[in-house]
Write a protein that holds these residues in place. Structure first.
Motif, PDB file in Angstrom:
ATOM      1  N   ARG A 147       6.507   3.386 -15.726  1.00  0.00           N
ATOM      2  CA  ARG A 147       7.210   4.345 -14.861  1.00  0.00           C
ATOM      3  C   ARG A 147       7.103   3.957 -13.390  1.00  0.00           C
ATOM      4  O   ARG A 147       6.836   4.794 -12.536  1.00  0.00           O
ATOM      5  CB  ARG A 147       6.629   5.739 -15.065  1.00  0.00           C
ATOM      6  CG  ARG A 147       6.578   6.150 -16.528  1.00  0.00           C
ATOM      7  CD  ARG A 147       5.972   7.518 -16.679  1.00  0.00           C
ATOM      8  NE  ARG A 147       5.395   7.717 -17.983  1.00  0.00           N
ATOM      9  CZ  ARG A 147       4.731   8.804 -18.322  1.00  0.00           C
ATOM     10  NH1 ARG A 147       4.570   9.781 -17.457  1.00  0.00           N
ATOM     11  NH2 ARG A 147       4.218   8.918 -19.536  1.00  0.00           N
ATOM     12  N   GLY A 148       7.275   2.684 -13.115  1.00  0.00           N
ATOM     13  CA  GLY A 148       7.316   2.270 -11.712  1.00  0.00           C
ATOM     14  C   GLY A 148       6.092   1.472 -11.292  1.00  0.00           C
ATOM     15  O   GLY A 148       5.148   2.045 -10.759  1.00  0.00           O
ATOM     16  N   THR A 149       6.144   0.164 -11.501  1.00  0.00           N
ATOM     17  CA  THR A 149       5.012  -0.704 -11.121  1.00  0.00           C
ATOM     18  C   THR A 149       4.715  -0.591  -9.639  1.00  0.00           C
ATOM     19  O   THR A 149       3.575  -0.363  -9.236  1.00  0.00           O
ATOM     20  CB  THR A 149       5.360  -2.173 -11.484  1.00  0.00           C
ATOM     21  OG1 THR A 149       5.466  -2.254 -12.900  1.00  0.00           O
ATOM     22  CG2 THR A 149       4.307  -3.134 -10.987  1.00  0.00           C
ATOM     23  N   LEU A 150       5.744  -0.748  -8.815  1.00  0.00           N
ATOM     24  CA  LEU A 150       5.520  -0.730  -7.364  1.00  0.00           C
ATOM     25  C   LEU A 150       5.246   0.671  -6.844  1.00  0.00           C
ATOM     26  O   LEU A 150       4.483   0.845  -5.895  1.00  0.00           O
ATOM     27  CB  LEU A 150       6.745  -1.304  -6.645  1.00  0.00           C
ATOM     28  CG  LEU A 150       6.748  -2.820  -6.446  1.00  0.00           C
ATOM     29  CD1 LEU A 150       8.116  -3.278  -5.947  1.00  0.00           C
ATOM     30  CD2 LEU A 150       5.672  -3.255  -5.467  1.00  0.00           C
ATOM     31  N   GLU A 151       5.881   1.670  -7.440  1.00  0.00           N
ATOM     32  CA  GLU A 151       5.663   3.031  -6.976  1.00  0.00           C
ATOM     33  C   GLU A 151       4.240   3.498  -7.299  1.00  0.00           C
ATOM     34  O   GLU A 151       3.570   4.112  -6.486  1.00  0.00           O
ATOM     35  CB  GLU A 151       6.640   4.012  -7.638  1.00  0.00           C
ATOM     36  CG  GLU A 151       8.113   3.789  -7.306  1.00  0.00           C
ATOM     37  CD  GLU A 151       8.816   2.980  -8.375  1.00  0.00           C
ATOM     38  OE1 GLU A 151       8.302   1.890  -8.711  1.00  0.00           O
ATOM     39  OE2 GLU A 151       9.861   3.417  -8.864  1.00  0.00           O
ATOM     40  N   GLN A 152       3.792   3.211  -8.512  1.00  0.00           N
ATOM     41  CA  GLN A 152       2.530   3.807  -8.980  1.00  0.00           C
ATOM     42  C   GLN A 152       1.313   2.953  -8.662  1.00  0.00           C
ATOM     43  O   GLN A 152       0.279   3.477  -8.286  1.00  0.00           O
ATOM     44  CB  GLN A 152       2.608   4.033 -10.496  1.00  0.00           C
ATOM     45  CG  GLN A 152       3.696   5.006 -10.888  1.00  0.00           C
ATOM     46  CD  GLN A 152       3.598   5.366 -12.355  1.00  0.00           C
ATOM     47  OE1 GLN A 152       3.392   6.511 -12.719  1.00  0.00           O
ATOM     48  NE2 GLN A 152       3.742   4.376 -13.199  1.00  0.00           N
ATOM     49  N   GLN A 153       1.382   1.685  -8.916  1.00  0.00           N
ATOM     50  CA  GLN A 153       0.254   0.759  -8.723  1.00  0.00           C
ATOM     51  C   GLN A 153      -1.000   1.262  -9.442  1.00  0.00           C
ATOM     52  O   GLN A 153      -1.163   1.030 -10.624  1.00  0.00           O
ATOM     53  CB  GLN A 153      -0.002   0.516  -7.246  1.00  0.00           C
ATOM     54  CG  GLN A 153       1.204  -0.136  -6.568  1.00  0.00           C
ATOM     55  CD  GLN A 153       1.007  -0.403  -5.126  1.00  0.00           C
ATOM     56  OE1 GLN A 153       0.034  -1.000  -4.717  1.00  0.00           O
ATOM     57  NE2 GLN A 153       1.973   0.036  -4.325  1.00  0.00           N
ATOM     58  N   TYR A 154      -1.876   1.979  -8.760  1.00  0.00           N
ATOM     59  CA  TYR A 154      -3.083   2.465  -9.437  1.00  0.00           C
ATOM     60  C   TYR A 154      -2.852   3.819 -10.118  1.00  0.00           C
ATOM     61  O   TYR A 154      -3.493   4.133 -11.112  1.00  0.00           O
ATOM     62  CB  TYR A 154      -4.257   2.580  -8.448  1.00  0.00           C
ATOM     63  CG  TYR A 154      -4.089   3.686  -7.427  1.00  0.00           C
ATOM     64  CD1 TYR A 154      -4.482   4.990  -7.720  1.00  0.00           C
ATOM     65  CD2 TYR A 154      -3.514   3.437  -6.190  1.00  0.00           C
ATOM     66  CE1 TYR A 154      -4.302   6.014  -6.803  1.00  0.00           C
ATOM     67  CE2 TYR A 154      -3.337   4.447  -5.272  1.00  0.00           C
ATOM     68  CZ  TYR A 154      -3.733   5.733  -5.572  1.00  0.00           C
ATOM     69  OH  TYR A 154      -3.539   6.740  -4.672  1.00  0.00           O
ATOM     70  N   ALA A 155      -1.920   4.631  -9.581  1.00  0.00           N
ATOM     71  CA  ALA A 155      -1.810   6.036 -10.014  1.00  0.00           C
ATOM     72  C   ALA A 155      -0.857   6.200 -11.194  1.00  0.00           C
ATOM     73  O   ALA A 155       0.090   6.979 -11.129  1.00  0.00           O
ATOM     74  CB  ALA A 155      -1.376   6.905  -8.836  1.00  0.00           C
ATOM     75  N   TRP A 188       1.901  -7.865  -3.147  1.00  0.00           N
ATOM     76  CA  TRP A 188       1.966  -6.463  -2.719  1.00  0.00           C
ATOM     77  C   TRP A 188       1.130  -5.596  -3.659  1.00  0.00           C
ATOM     78  O   TRP A 188       1.479  -5.433  -4.836  1.00  0.00           O
ATOM     79  CB  TRP A 188       3.409  -5.961  -2.746  1.00  0.00           C
ATOM     80  CG  TRP A 188       4.229  -6.558  -1.652  1.00  0.00           C
ATOM     81  CD1 TRP A 188       4.959  -7.701  -1.719  1.00  0.00           C
ATOM     82  CD2 TRP A 188       4.375  -6.066  -0.310  1.00  0.00           C
ATOM     83  NE1 TRP A 188       5.561  -7.955  -0.511  1.00  0.00           N
ATOM     84  CE2 TRP A 188       5.221  -6.966   0.377  1.00  0.00           C
ATOM     85  CE3 TRP A 188       3.873  -4.964   0.386  1.00  0.00           C
ATOM     86  CZ2 TRP A 188       5.577  -6.798   1.709  1.00  0.00           C
ATOM     87  CZ3 TRP A 188       4.223  -4.788   1.709  1.00  0.00           C
ATOM     88  CH2 TRP A 188       5.063  -5.691   2.362  1.00  0.00           C
ATOM     89  N   GLY A 189       0.058  -5.039  -3.146  1.00  0.00           N
ATOM     90  CA  GLY A 189      -0.731  -4.063  -3.898  1.00  0.00           C
ATOM     91  C   GLY A 189      -1.243  -4.627  -5.210  1.00  0.00           C
ATOM     92  O   GLY A 189      -1.599  -5.809  -5.302  1.00  0.00           O
ATOM     93  N   ILE A 190      -1.273  -3.778  -6.215  1.00  0.00           N
ATOM     94  CA  ILE A 190      -1.714  -4.196  -7.551  1.00  0.00           C
ATOM     95  C   ILE A 190      -0.674  -3.739  -8.568  1.00  0.00           C
ATOM     96  O   ILE A 190       0.070  -2.794  -8.325  1.00  0.00           O
ATOM     97  CB  ILE A 190      -3.085  -3.597  -7.917  1.00  0.00           C
ATOM     98  CG1 ILE A 190      -3.016  -2.061  -7.969  1.00  0.00           C
ATOM     99  CG2 ILE A 190      -4.169  -4.063  -6.957  1.00  0.00           C
ATOM    100  CD1 ILE A 190      -4.160  -1.437  -8.720  1.00  0.00           C
ATOM    101  N   TRP A 203      -4.450   6.538 -15.526  1.00  0.00           N
ATOM    102  CA  TRP A 203      -5.329   6.879 -14.397  1.00  0.00           C
ATOM    103  C   TRP A 203      -5.427   8.408 -14.283  1.00  0.00           C
ATOM    104  O   TRP A 203      -6.510   8.960 -14.060  1.00  0.00           O
ATOM    105  CB  TRP A 203      -4.757   6.259 -13.119  1.00  0.00           C
ATOM    106  CG  TRP A 203      -5.405   6.650 -11.834  1.00  0.00           C
ATOM    107  CD1 TRP A 203      -6.462   6.038 -11.213  1.00  0.00           C
ATOM    108  CD2 TRP A 203      -5.022   7.731 -10.961  1.00  0.00           C
ATOM    109  NE1 TRP A 203      -6.755   6.683 -10.030  1.00  0.00           N
ATOM    110  CE2 TRP A 203      -5.881   7.716  -9.863  1.00  0.00           C
ATOM    111  CE3 TRP A 203      -4.012   8.702 -11.024  1.00  0.00           C
ATOM    112  CZ2 TRP A 203      -5.776   8.638  -8.807  1.00  0.00           C
ATOM    113  CZ3 TRP A 203      -3.913   9.617  -9.988  1.00  0.00           C
ATOM    114  CH2 TRP A 203      -4.793   9.583  -8.895  1.00  0.00           C
TER     115      TRP A 203
END
Lengths: 131, 128
Positions: free
Chosen positions: B15-23, B66-68, B27
């Motif tokens: 549901r959104g790799t870049l949007e969610q990252q850790y959340a 970018w991020g994780i 999680w």
């Protein structure tokens, strides 16, 4: 104009699928090959570049000191990297409908009537997501 | 106060790799479990989270990382280490073509009959 032009419509919502990730990878590769990209964000995709998102996501309680970039920061980074070969447009109707008109610098709000004009002007047109 | 038994069912994935990252949703499950115990059931497309896999690389865009990327395997392992019961619907694994793939350690495949039999022991069932 060097290269070809890609019109990329983002119609779906963030946090629903990997649409934004896919679009970002397409934008990155197209710009890296020195083509031009116009992204047109409709629906809740207008929320990807809200000013209020800032540069980073809320802190992660499980990893307090890690900084995670916001979607707005990702778009900002791609705009800077593209050096004029990427424009990020937001549909005014959708933005007003969803209260998302306060966009970050570098993003332009366009009248909805320009959607077809922009799409027809591009060499390649691709739409992602469902409104 | 009587402890409530909660079954958390996750059916949607990615549901959104870049949007969610850790959340991501797992999680969230782990965060909720800090306050009250719960069993996690993965089914539908989300059964893919139970398949053992390598840690994902961060996404590279505009010449940098970018991020994780969401690490579902790591979060499932943390959940089992926390003492959570983590189940995956065997039919969903089969439908996705993963029935012979190794699962993340600690994740237990279950049948529809298992779930139906266990259903009455939960007084809260949440679809996340």
């Amino acid at each position: 104009m060097e290269g070809r032009s890609l019109f990329l419509g983002l119609i779906g919502s963030p946090y629903e699928s990997d649409m934004f990730t896919t679009a970002s990878r397409l934008v990155d590769e197209t710009v890296r090959r020195r083509h031009h990209v116009t992204v047109w964000a409709c629906g809740y995709s207008t929320a990807l570049t809200l000013r209020g998102l800032g540069d980073s996501r809320p802190r992660n309680p499980w990893s307090w000191d890690t900084v995670y970039p916001s979607t707005a920061a990702v778009v900002q980074g791609m705009l800077a990297y593209a050096d004029g070969r990427l424009e990020w447009l937001v549909c005014r109707f959708c933005a007003e409908e969803r209260g998302s008109t306060d966009q970050m610098p570098g993003v332009r709000i366009e009248p909805p009537a320009n959607f077809q004009r922009r799409a027809l002007a591009a060499d390649v047109c691709l739409m992602l997501g469902v409104k | 106060m009587t402890a409530r038994a909660t079954l958390i069912v996750v059916e949607r994935s990615h549901r959104g790799t870049l949007e969610q990252q850790y959340a991501h949703v797992l999680w969230l499950v782990r965060s909720l479990r800090r306050q009250a115990s719960a069993t996690l059931l993965l089914r539908g497309a989300a059964a893919v989270y139970a398949v053992d896999h390598a840690a994902p690389e961060p996404l590279r865009l505009a010449g940098r990382a970018w991020g994780i990327a969401p690490d579902y395997r790591e979060t499932l392992q943390q959940l089992t280490e926390d003492g959570a019961e983590v189940l995956v619907f065997a039919d969903s694994l089969a439908a996705l073509g993963f029935c012979r793939q190794p699962l993340v350690p600690g994740v237990r495949p279950v049948t529809e009959q298992d779930i139906v039999a266990a259903w009455p022991k939960y007084d809260r069932i949440w679809f996340l």
